[in-house]
Design a protein around this motif. Structure first.
Motif, short mmCIF file in Angstrom:
data_model
loop_
_atom_site.label_atom_id
_atom_site.label_comp_id
_atom_site.label_asym_id
_atom_site.label_seq_id
_atom_site.Cartn_x
_atom_site.Cartn_y
_atom_site.Cartn_z
N GLN A 146 0.84 -1.19 0.00
CA GLN A 146 0.00 0.00 0.00
C GLN A 146 0.89 1.25 0.00
OE1 GLN A 146 -2.49 0.40 3.46
NE2 GLN A 146 -3.68 2.07 2.59
N LEU A 147 0.51 2.21 -0.83
CA LEU A 147 1.22 3.49 -0.90
C LEU A 147 0.28 4.59 -0.47
CD1 LEU A 147 2.94 3.07 -4.40
CD2 LEU A 147 3.91 2.61 -2.15
N VAL A 148 0.74 5.47 0.39
CA VAL A 148 -0.10 6.55 0.90
C VAL A 148 0.65 7.86 0.77
CG1 VAL A 148 -1.37 7.49 2.86
CG2 VAL A 148 -1.25 5.00 2.52
N GLU A 149 0.08 8.77 -0.04
CA GLU A 149 0.67 10.09 -0.24
C GLU A 149 0.15 11.06 0.80
OE1 GLU A 149 -0.36 8.51 -4.47
OE2 GLU A 149 -1.30 8.64 -2.49
N SER A 150 0.95 12.08 1.05
CA SER A 150 0.54 13.18 1.92
C SER A 150 1.31 14.42 1.51
CB SER A 150 0.80 12.84 3.39
OG SER A 150 2.18 12.65 3.62
N GLY A 151 0.86 15.57 2.01
CA GLY A 151 1.58 16.81 1.79
C GLY A 151 1.00 17.73 0.74
N ALA A 169 5.27 3.66 2.01
CA ALA A 169 4.87 2.31 1.61
C ALA A 169 4.74 1.41 2.82
CB ALA A 169 5.90 1.73 0.65
N SER A 170 3.74 0.58 2.79
CA SER A 170 3.57 -0.41 3.85
C SER A 170 3.29 -1.76 3.22
CB SER A 170 2.42 -0.01 4.78
OG SER A 170 1.20 0.07 4.06
N GLY A 171 3.68 -2.81 3.90
CA GLY A 171 3.41 -4.14 3.42
C GLY A 171 4.51 -4.76 2.59
N ARG A 172 5.37 -3.92 2.02
CA ARG A 172 6.50 -4.44 1.26
C ARG A 172 7.58 -3.38 1.20
NH1 ARG A 172 4.68 -6.85 -3.04
NH2 ARG A 172 2.50 -6.79 -2.38
N LEU A 184 10.23 -0.82 -0.31
CA LEU A 184 10.36 -0.11 -1.58
C LEU A 184 11.71 -0.33 -2.24
CD1 LEU A 184 8.81 3.47 -1.21
CD2 LEU A 184 8.05 1.61 -2.67
N GLY A 185 12.66 -0.81 -1.48
CA GLY A 185 14.03 -0.86 -1.96
C GLY A 185 14.23 -1.56 -3.29
N GLY A 186 13.44 -2.55 -3.59
CA GLY A 186 13.64 -3.31 -4.81
C GLY A 186 12.84 -2.83 -5.99
N TYR A 187 12.25 -1.66 -5.89
CA TYR A 187 11.35 -1.16 -6.93
C TYR A 187 11.83 0.15 -7.56
CZ TYR A 187 7.85 -4.44 -5.13
OH TYR A 187 7.18 -5.57 -4.74
N ALA A 219 15.27 3.16 3.89
CA ALA A 219 15.20 2.80 5.31
C ALA A 219 13.85 3.18 5.91
CB ALA A 219 16.33 3.45 6.08
N LYS A 220 13.30 4.29 5.40
CA LYS A 220 11.99 4.75 5.89
C LYS A 220 10.86 4.31 4.98
CE LYS A 220 13.80 8.84 8.27
NZ LYS A 220 13.73 10.31 8.39
N ASN A 221 11.21 3.59 3.92
CA ASN A 221 10.19 3.13 2.96
C ASN A 221 9.36 4.30 2.44
OD1 ASN A 221 10.17 0.48 2.10
ND2 ASN A 221 8.23 0.01 3.10
N THR A 222 10.04 5.38 2.12
CA THR A 222 9.35 6.61 1.76
C THR A 222 9.94 7.23 0.50
OG1 THR A 222 8.85 7.04 4.09
CG2 THR A 222 8.68 8.91 2.58
N LEU A 223 9.05 7.81 -0.29
CA LEU A 223 9.40 8.54 -1.50
C LEU A 223 8.99 9.99 -1.29
CD1 LEU A 223 10.19 8.60 -4.57
CD2 LEU A 223 7.80 8.00 -5.04
N TYR A 224 9.81 10.91 -1.77
CA TYR A 224 9.55 12.33 -1.56
C TYR A 224 9.51 13.09 -2.89
CZ TYR A 224 11.25 11.12 3.12
OH TYR A 224 11.43 10.54 4.35
#
Length: 123
Positions: free
Chosen positions: A1-6, A22-25, A27-30, A72-77
């Motif tokens: 699951q991907l959840v945007e904010s901001g 990202a949750s559930g998986r 992101l590092g391999g994508y 490390a934070k499973n986050t995209l900015y």
């Protein structure tokens, strides 16, 4: 699951910062990317970030937007500076295969999408 904010409202020339968690998986391999869709228009690529951190930007946002990932934070900015009214759109994050015959701009490359966050820029 991907959840945007901001997302939100900004004046032309201002800045906004988007995040996508990202949750559930991991992101590092994508391959990850930001897309946007304005009313009545097709969804288009804004920026992509490879698994190794290499970024690519659409011509309309180059030099103004900066995409980054923190595995490390499973986050995209997406840092959006000097925004313009033409940047008004729903912004989506996406994750897809690191290697593909499909280009990074192809929606079909991405199997995971967030629900979107609205960005509105006024003049």
């Amino acid at each position: 699951q991907l959840v945007e904010s901001g997302g939100g409202d900004a004046q032309a020339g201002g800045s906004l910062a988007l995040s996508c968690v990202a949750s559930g998986r991991p992101l590092g391999g994508y391959m990850v990317a930001w897309f946007r869709q304005a009313p009545g228009k097709e969804r288009e690529l804004v920026a992509s970030v490879t698994a190794g951190g290499t970024t690519n930007y659409a011509g309309a946002v180059g030099g103004r937007f900066t995409a980054a990932r923190d595995n490390a934070k499973n986050t995209l900015y997406l840092q959006m500076n000097s925004v313009k009214p033409d940047d008004t759109a729903m912004y989506f994050c996406a994750a897809g295969a690191t290697t593909s015959i499909l280009p990074t701009s192809s929606l079909r490359r991405y199997g995971y999408w967030g629900q979107g966050t609205q960005v509105t820029v006024s003049s």
